[in-house]
Enzyme design. Structure first.
Site, mmCIF file in Angstrom:
data_model
loop_
_atom_site.group_PDB
_atom_site.id
_atom_site.type_symbol
_atom_site.label_atom_id
_atom_site.label_comp_id
_atom_site.label_asym_id
_atom_site.label_seq_id
_atom_site.Cartn_x
_atom_site.Cartn_y
_atom_site.Cartn_z
ATOM 1 N N LYS A 1 0.846 -1.189 0.000
ATOM 2 C CA LYS A 1 0.000 0.000 0.000
ATOM 3 C C LYS A 1 0.881 1.240 0.000
ATOM 4 O O LYS A 1 1.833 1.340 0.768
ATOM 5 C CB LYS A 1 -0.906 -0.016 1.232
ATOM 6 C CG LYS A 1 -2.036 1.000 1.193
ATOM 7 C CD LYS A 1 -2.989 0.765 2.350
ATOM 8 C CE LYS A 1 -4.193 1.703 2.260
ATOM 9 N NZ LYS A 1 -5.154 1.467 3.355
ATOM 10 N N GLU B 1 -19.839 -5.197 9.979
ATOM 11 C CA GLU B 1 -20.849 -4.427 10.693
ATOM 12 C C GLU B 1 -21.881 -5.317 11.383
ATOM 13 O O GLU B 1 -22.294 -5.043 12.520
ATOM 14 C CB GLU B 1 -21.567 -3.477 9.726
ATOM 15 C CG GLU B 1 -20.680 -2.398 9.126
ATOM 16 C CD GLU B 1 -19.978 -2.823 7.850
ATOM 17 O OE1 GLU B 1 -19.311 -1.980 7.218
ATOM 18 O OE2 GLU B 1 -20.090 -4.023 7.474
ATOM 19 N N ARG C 1 -25.937 -1.706 6.936
ATOM 20 C CA ARG C 1 -25.540 -3.078 6.632
ATOM 21 C C ARG C 1 -25.830 -4.028 7.793
ATOM 22 O O ARG C 1 -25.735 -5.246 7.639
ATOM 23 C CB ARG C 1 -24.051 -3.129 6.269
ATOM 24 C CG ARG C 1 -23.645 -2.109 5.218
ATOM 25 C CD ARG C 1 -22.226 -2.301 4.761
ATOM 26 N NE ARG C 1 -22.144 -3.366 3.778
ATOM 27 C CZ ARG C 1 -21.003 -3.820 3.257
ATOM 28 N NH1 ARG C 1 -19.860 -3.324 3.666
ATOM 29 N NH2 ARG C 1 -21.003 -4.781 2.364
#
Length: 626
Positions: free
Chosen positions: A290, A375, A403
Site C-alpha cells: 500500500k 458491521e 448493513r
C-alpha cells in the site's frame, strides 16, 4: 521512489498516449514498467490537486495495468471492491484529463460509478460486494451464452475479505463451479507476510497450461475411481498449503494460485494470461505494498490512506478553528466515561480512526474492539456483551449501520438490550458522495420499537446526549454530522438530559421551526428574518409531544427541518402525531429530497436542497403565500 507529491503536472508521454485500454494493449509488454512509473506519478499529482484516496491506488498500479492489458475490457468485466483502489483504473479508461475534477461538483466520483463509464461495471463504495456482483454477472452471461467470449474478474482487498458477505459469495462461487476469477489484493500482510522465490515459482506453475492440462486430465481419468480422486485432491491441497495460505480457498472449491508479487508487471501479465485459459473458479493471491512508490505512504500506509487537497501556503497563515469535530467530541466523551465506569467497552467495524477512538484505544486497549469490516458482527457482538452486563458503545458511520439493520432489530432492539450507537457521518458527507451519505438513519431507526433516537444541534448537546443514551436502559442512538459544529462551549461533566424533551431556542410569531439536529443553526438564522419561533427538538423518538401541541396551538404554521430524507424522517413523525391527535395546524416538512445526492461541498449541497437559511426562508414564504 518519490519523496514529494508533484505540484506540477509530470511528463508522462506514454500515459498520455492511452485514452482507452485498446491503446494500452497495443504496447509491448516491456513498456509496461515505464507506464507504471508514469501512472504512479500522475496519480500522486492528481490526488494532490483534488484530495482523495491514493494509498490503495498506488499499490495496484501494476495490477491495474496488467488486468487491462490481458483482459478485453469493457467486454470483460472488472469489478473493483470498495473503490479506493480504482483511481489507476479511472486514469487508464478515458478519464485521465478529468482526474482534476475528482470529488468536485459535477466532476468524477470518488468511487467506480456505472453512470460515469462503461468500464465501471458495478457501482461501489461499501466493501465486500465485488465477488457477489461478479458472480451475478458471470451467471447472467452464462444464461445469455456469453461466457466463452467474456471474462469476469473481482478484485478485492484483504480488509474487505474479512466481511462475511465476501465468504458467502466465495462459497456460492465454489458451488457453481463456473469461470470466475477472484483476485485477492493482499496489501496489509494480514494473510501472509512473505513472498519468496519458492512461492512465486509455485504460483507460476499452478497457473501454467501444462500443469492445469495434467490436473484436469487426471481428474477426468480418476473420476471413475472416487477414492483415488479424493486422495489426489487432498495431496494437491497439502502441497499448496505448505507454501501458501490457499487451503481454505481450495476447500471452498477454488483453484488457488499464489503468492504473486503484485508489482512485477510482466509476471502478472504471464500469470493472468494463463489463468484466462482455465476453467472453473480461480483465486489469484497477489501481494502488494500500500502506498507503493511514495516514501511517506510506504512508511505510514494507514495514516496516508487518503490525502487532503494540497494548497499553497498563504503569505499570512490562516488561524485554524480550535473547535473539535463531532468525532473528537465523541472520542473525548468515551474516554471520560470509561474513566468513571469500567463497564464501558468501545466497538467499531474498522472505523476507529475516523470515529475518534484513537485515544480510547490507546488508554483502554482491553476495552477497545475493532472487529474489522464486519458491521453485522459488530452489532451482535455488542448485543452479546450487553447480555453479560457490560455497556457497549458502537461507533459506526450512518451509511454502514445500514448493513447491520437486521442485527439492530433482531439482536438488540427486540431483546431491549443496553447498547448505545454513536452514529457518525449522519446527513450529507460532501466529496464522498451518495455511497457514504447518512441520509436515512432517522427514517430507519424511528420505526424500531424500544429505540431512543437523539439529534444534537451542537457539540455540547452531542456530549449531553451521549451521556443520556449511555444511562438509558435499552438501545439508544445519537446521530451527528461529519466535521465540526457551530463551536459550542464544552463541559467535562457527564450530565444527562430528560428523555423526550426539547427546548425553545427562540420565541417568535406565527411560524414555528422545529429543528432536529445539525440544521438548528440554519433555522435560527432563518428565524431572525422570519421572526419565527425555533424549537430544538433534540429527540426524534420519543417526540416531545407536549411541546409540539403547545407550538401547534400558538402558531399558524409548523415547519420541521432535518438533514435526513423527508420520507419517514422526523418531520413525518411530527405529521403522524398531528394526524393522530386531529390537530389541524398546517405543517411543512423540509429535509433531503427523494434522490441520491451527488458529491460536492456540504454547504453548497445543503443550499441546493433548500436547507440553508436562505432556503428555509424561501420555503416558508412560498408556503405562507400559497
Amino acid at each position: 521512489m518519490l519523496d514529494a507529491i508533484p505540484t506540477e503536472r509530470p511528463n508522462t508521454p506514454l500515459l498520455d498516449s492511452i485514452d482507452e485500454p485498446d491503446q494500452l494493449r497495443a504496447l509491448e509488454v516491456t513498456q509496461l514498467d515505464a507506464l507504471a512509473h508514469e501512472l504512479r506519478e500522475f496519480l500522486l499529482y492528481s490526488v494532490g490537486k483534488t484530495g482523495g484516496h491514493f494509498g490503495a491506488g498506488l499499490g495496484v498500479v501494476e495490477l491495474t495495468i496488467a488486468l487491462h492489458y490481458v483482459f478485453n475490457t469493457p467486454k470483460d468485466s472488472l469489478v473493483w471492491d470498495v473503490g479506493h483502489q480504482a483511481y489507476p483504473h479511472k486514469i487508464l479508461t478515458g478519464r485521465r484529463e478529468r482526474m482534476l475534477t475528482m470529488r468536485q461538483p459535477n466532476g468524477l466520483a470518488a468511487f467506480p460509478t456505472r453512470s460515469e463509464s462503461v468500464y465501471d461495471t458495478f457501482g461501489v463504495g461499501h466493501s465486500s460486494t465485488s465477488i457477489s456482483a461478479a458472480l451475478g454477472m458471470m451467471v447472467a452471461k452464462r444464461q445469455q451464452g456469453r461466457t466463452k467470449d467474456s471474462h469476469t474478474v473481482a478484485i478485492i482487498g484483504d480488509g474487505a475479505m474479512t466481511a462475511g458477505m465476501a465468504f458467502e459469495a466465495l462459497n456460492h462461487a465454489g458451488a457453481l463451479d463456473d469461470n470466475v476469477l477472484v483476485i485477492l489484493n493482499d496489501n496489509n500482510m494480514s494473510i501472509s507476510n512473505n513472498v519468496g522465490g519458492l512461492s512465486s515459482y509455485f504460483a507460476r506453475m499452478w497457473a501454467s497450461k501444462p500443469y492445469n492440462f495434467i490436473r484436469s486430465g487426471s481428474k477426468r481419468m480418476l473420476s471413475k475411481v472416487p477414492p483415488a480422486l479424493k486422495a489426489v485432491h487432498r495431496a494437491e491441497e497439502y502441497m499448496k498449503g505448505m507454501v501458501s495460505p490457499g487451503t481454505l480457498f481450495e476447500e471452498i472449491g477454488f483453484n488457488y494460485i499464489g503468492l504473486v508479487d503484485g508489482h512485477d508487471t510482466e509476471g502478472l501479465v504471464e500469470i493472468l494470461s494463463n489463468i484466462k485459459t482455465l476453467r472453473g473458479p480461480q483465486l489469484l493471491h497477489v501481494v502488494t505494498q500500500k502506498g507503493k512508490g511514495y516514501s511517506e505512504s510506504e512508511n505510514d500506509p494507514f495514516g496516508m490512506h487518503a490525502l487532503s487537497k494540497i494548497t499553497p501556503t498563504p503569505a499570512t497563515p490562516e488561524v485554524a478553528s480550535a473547535a473539535p469535530t463531532y468525532s473528537q467530541v465523541f472520542g473525548d466523551w468515551l474516554c471520560d466515561m470509561a474513566e468513571t465506569d469500567e463497564k464501558v467497552v468501545g466497538i467499531t467495524p474498522a472505523m476507529g480512526e475516523g470515529s475518534g477512538m484513537r485515544e480510547f484505544a490507546k488508554r483502554f486497549p482491553d476495552r477497545f474492539f475493532d472487529v474489522a469490516i464486519a458491521e453485522q458482527h459488530a452489532v451482535t457482538f455488542a448485543a452479546g456483551m450487553a447480555c453479560e452486563g457490560t455497556k457497549p458503545v458502537v461507533a459506526i458511520y450512518s451509511t454502514f449501520l445500514q448493513r447491520a439493520y437486521d442485527q439492530l432489530i433482531h439482536d438488540v432492539a427486540l431483546q431491549n438490550l443496553d447498547v448505545l450507537f454513536a452514529i457518525d457521518r449522519a446527513g450529507l458527507v460532501g466529496e464522498d458522495g451518495p455511497t457514504h451519505a447518512g441520509s436515512f438513519d432517522i427514517s430507519y431507526l424511528r420505526c424500531i420499537p424500544n429505540m431512543v433516537v437523539m439529534t444534537p444541534s451542537d457539540e455540547a448537546e452531542a456530549r449531553l446526549m451521549l451521556s443520556t443514551g449511555y444511562h438509558y436502559q435499552g438501545p439508544a442512538a445519537v446521530r451527528y454530522p461529519r466535521g465540526k459544529g457551530p463551536g459550542a462551549a464544552l463541559s467535562k461533566n457527564l450530565d444527562t438530559l430528560p428523555i423526550g424533551k426539547g427546548m425553545i431556542r427562540r420565541e417568535g410569531q406565527k411560524v414555528a421551526l422545529l429543528a432536529f439536529g445539525s440544521l438548528t443553526t440554519a433555522a435560527l438564522t432563518a428565524a431572525q428574518t422570519l421572526d419565527a419561533t425555533v424549537a430544538d427538538m433534540r429527540f426524534v423518538k420519543p417526540l416531545d409531544t407536549a411541546l409540539i401541541a403547545e407550538l401547534a396551538a400558538s402558531h399558524d404554521l409548523l415547519v420541521t427541518v432535518e438533514e435526513n430524507a423527508i420520507m419517514g424522517g422526523a418531520g413525518s413523525a411530527v405529521g403522524e402525531h398531528l394526524a393522530a391527535t386531529n390537530c389541524r395546524t398546517p405543517i411543512l416538512n423540509l429535509g433531503l429530497s427523494d434522490t441520491f445526492i451527488e458529491h460536492g461541498k456540504v454547504p453548497q449541497m445543503l443550499a441546493d436542497e433548500g436547507l440553508d437559511a436562505d432556503g428555509i426562508i424561501r420555503a416558508v414564504r412560498t408556503r405562507l403565500a400559497g
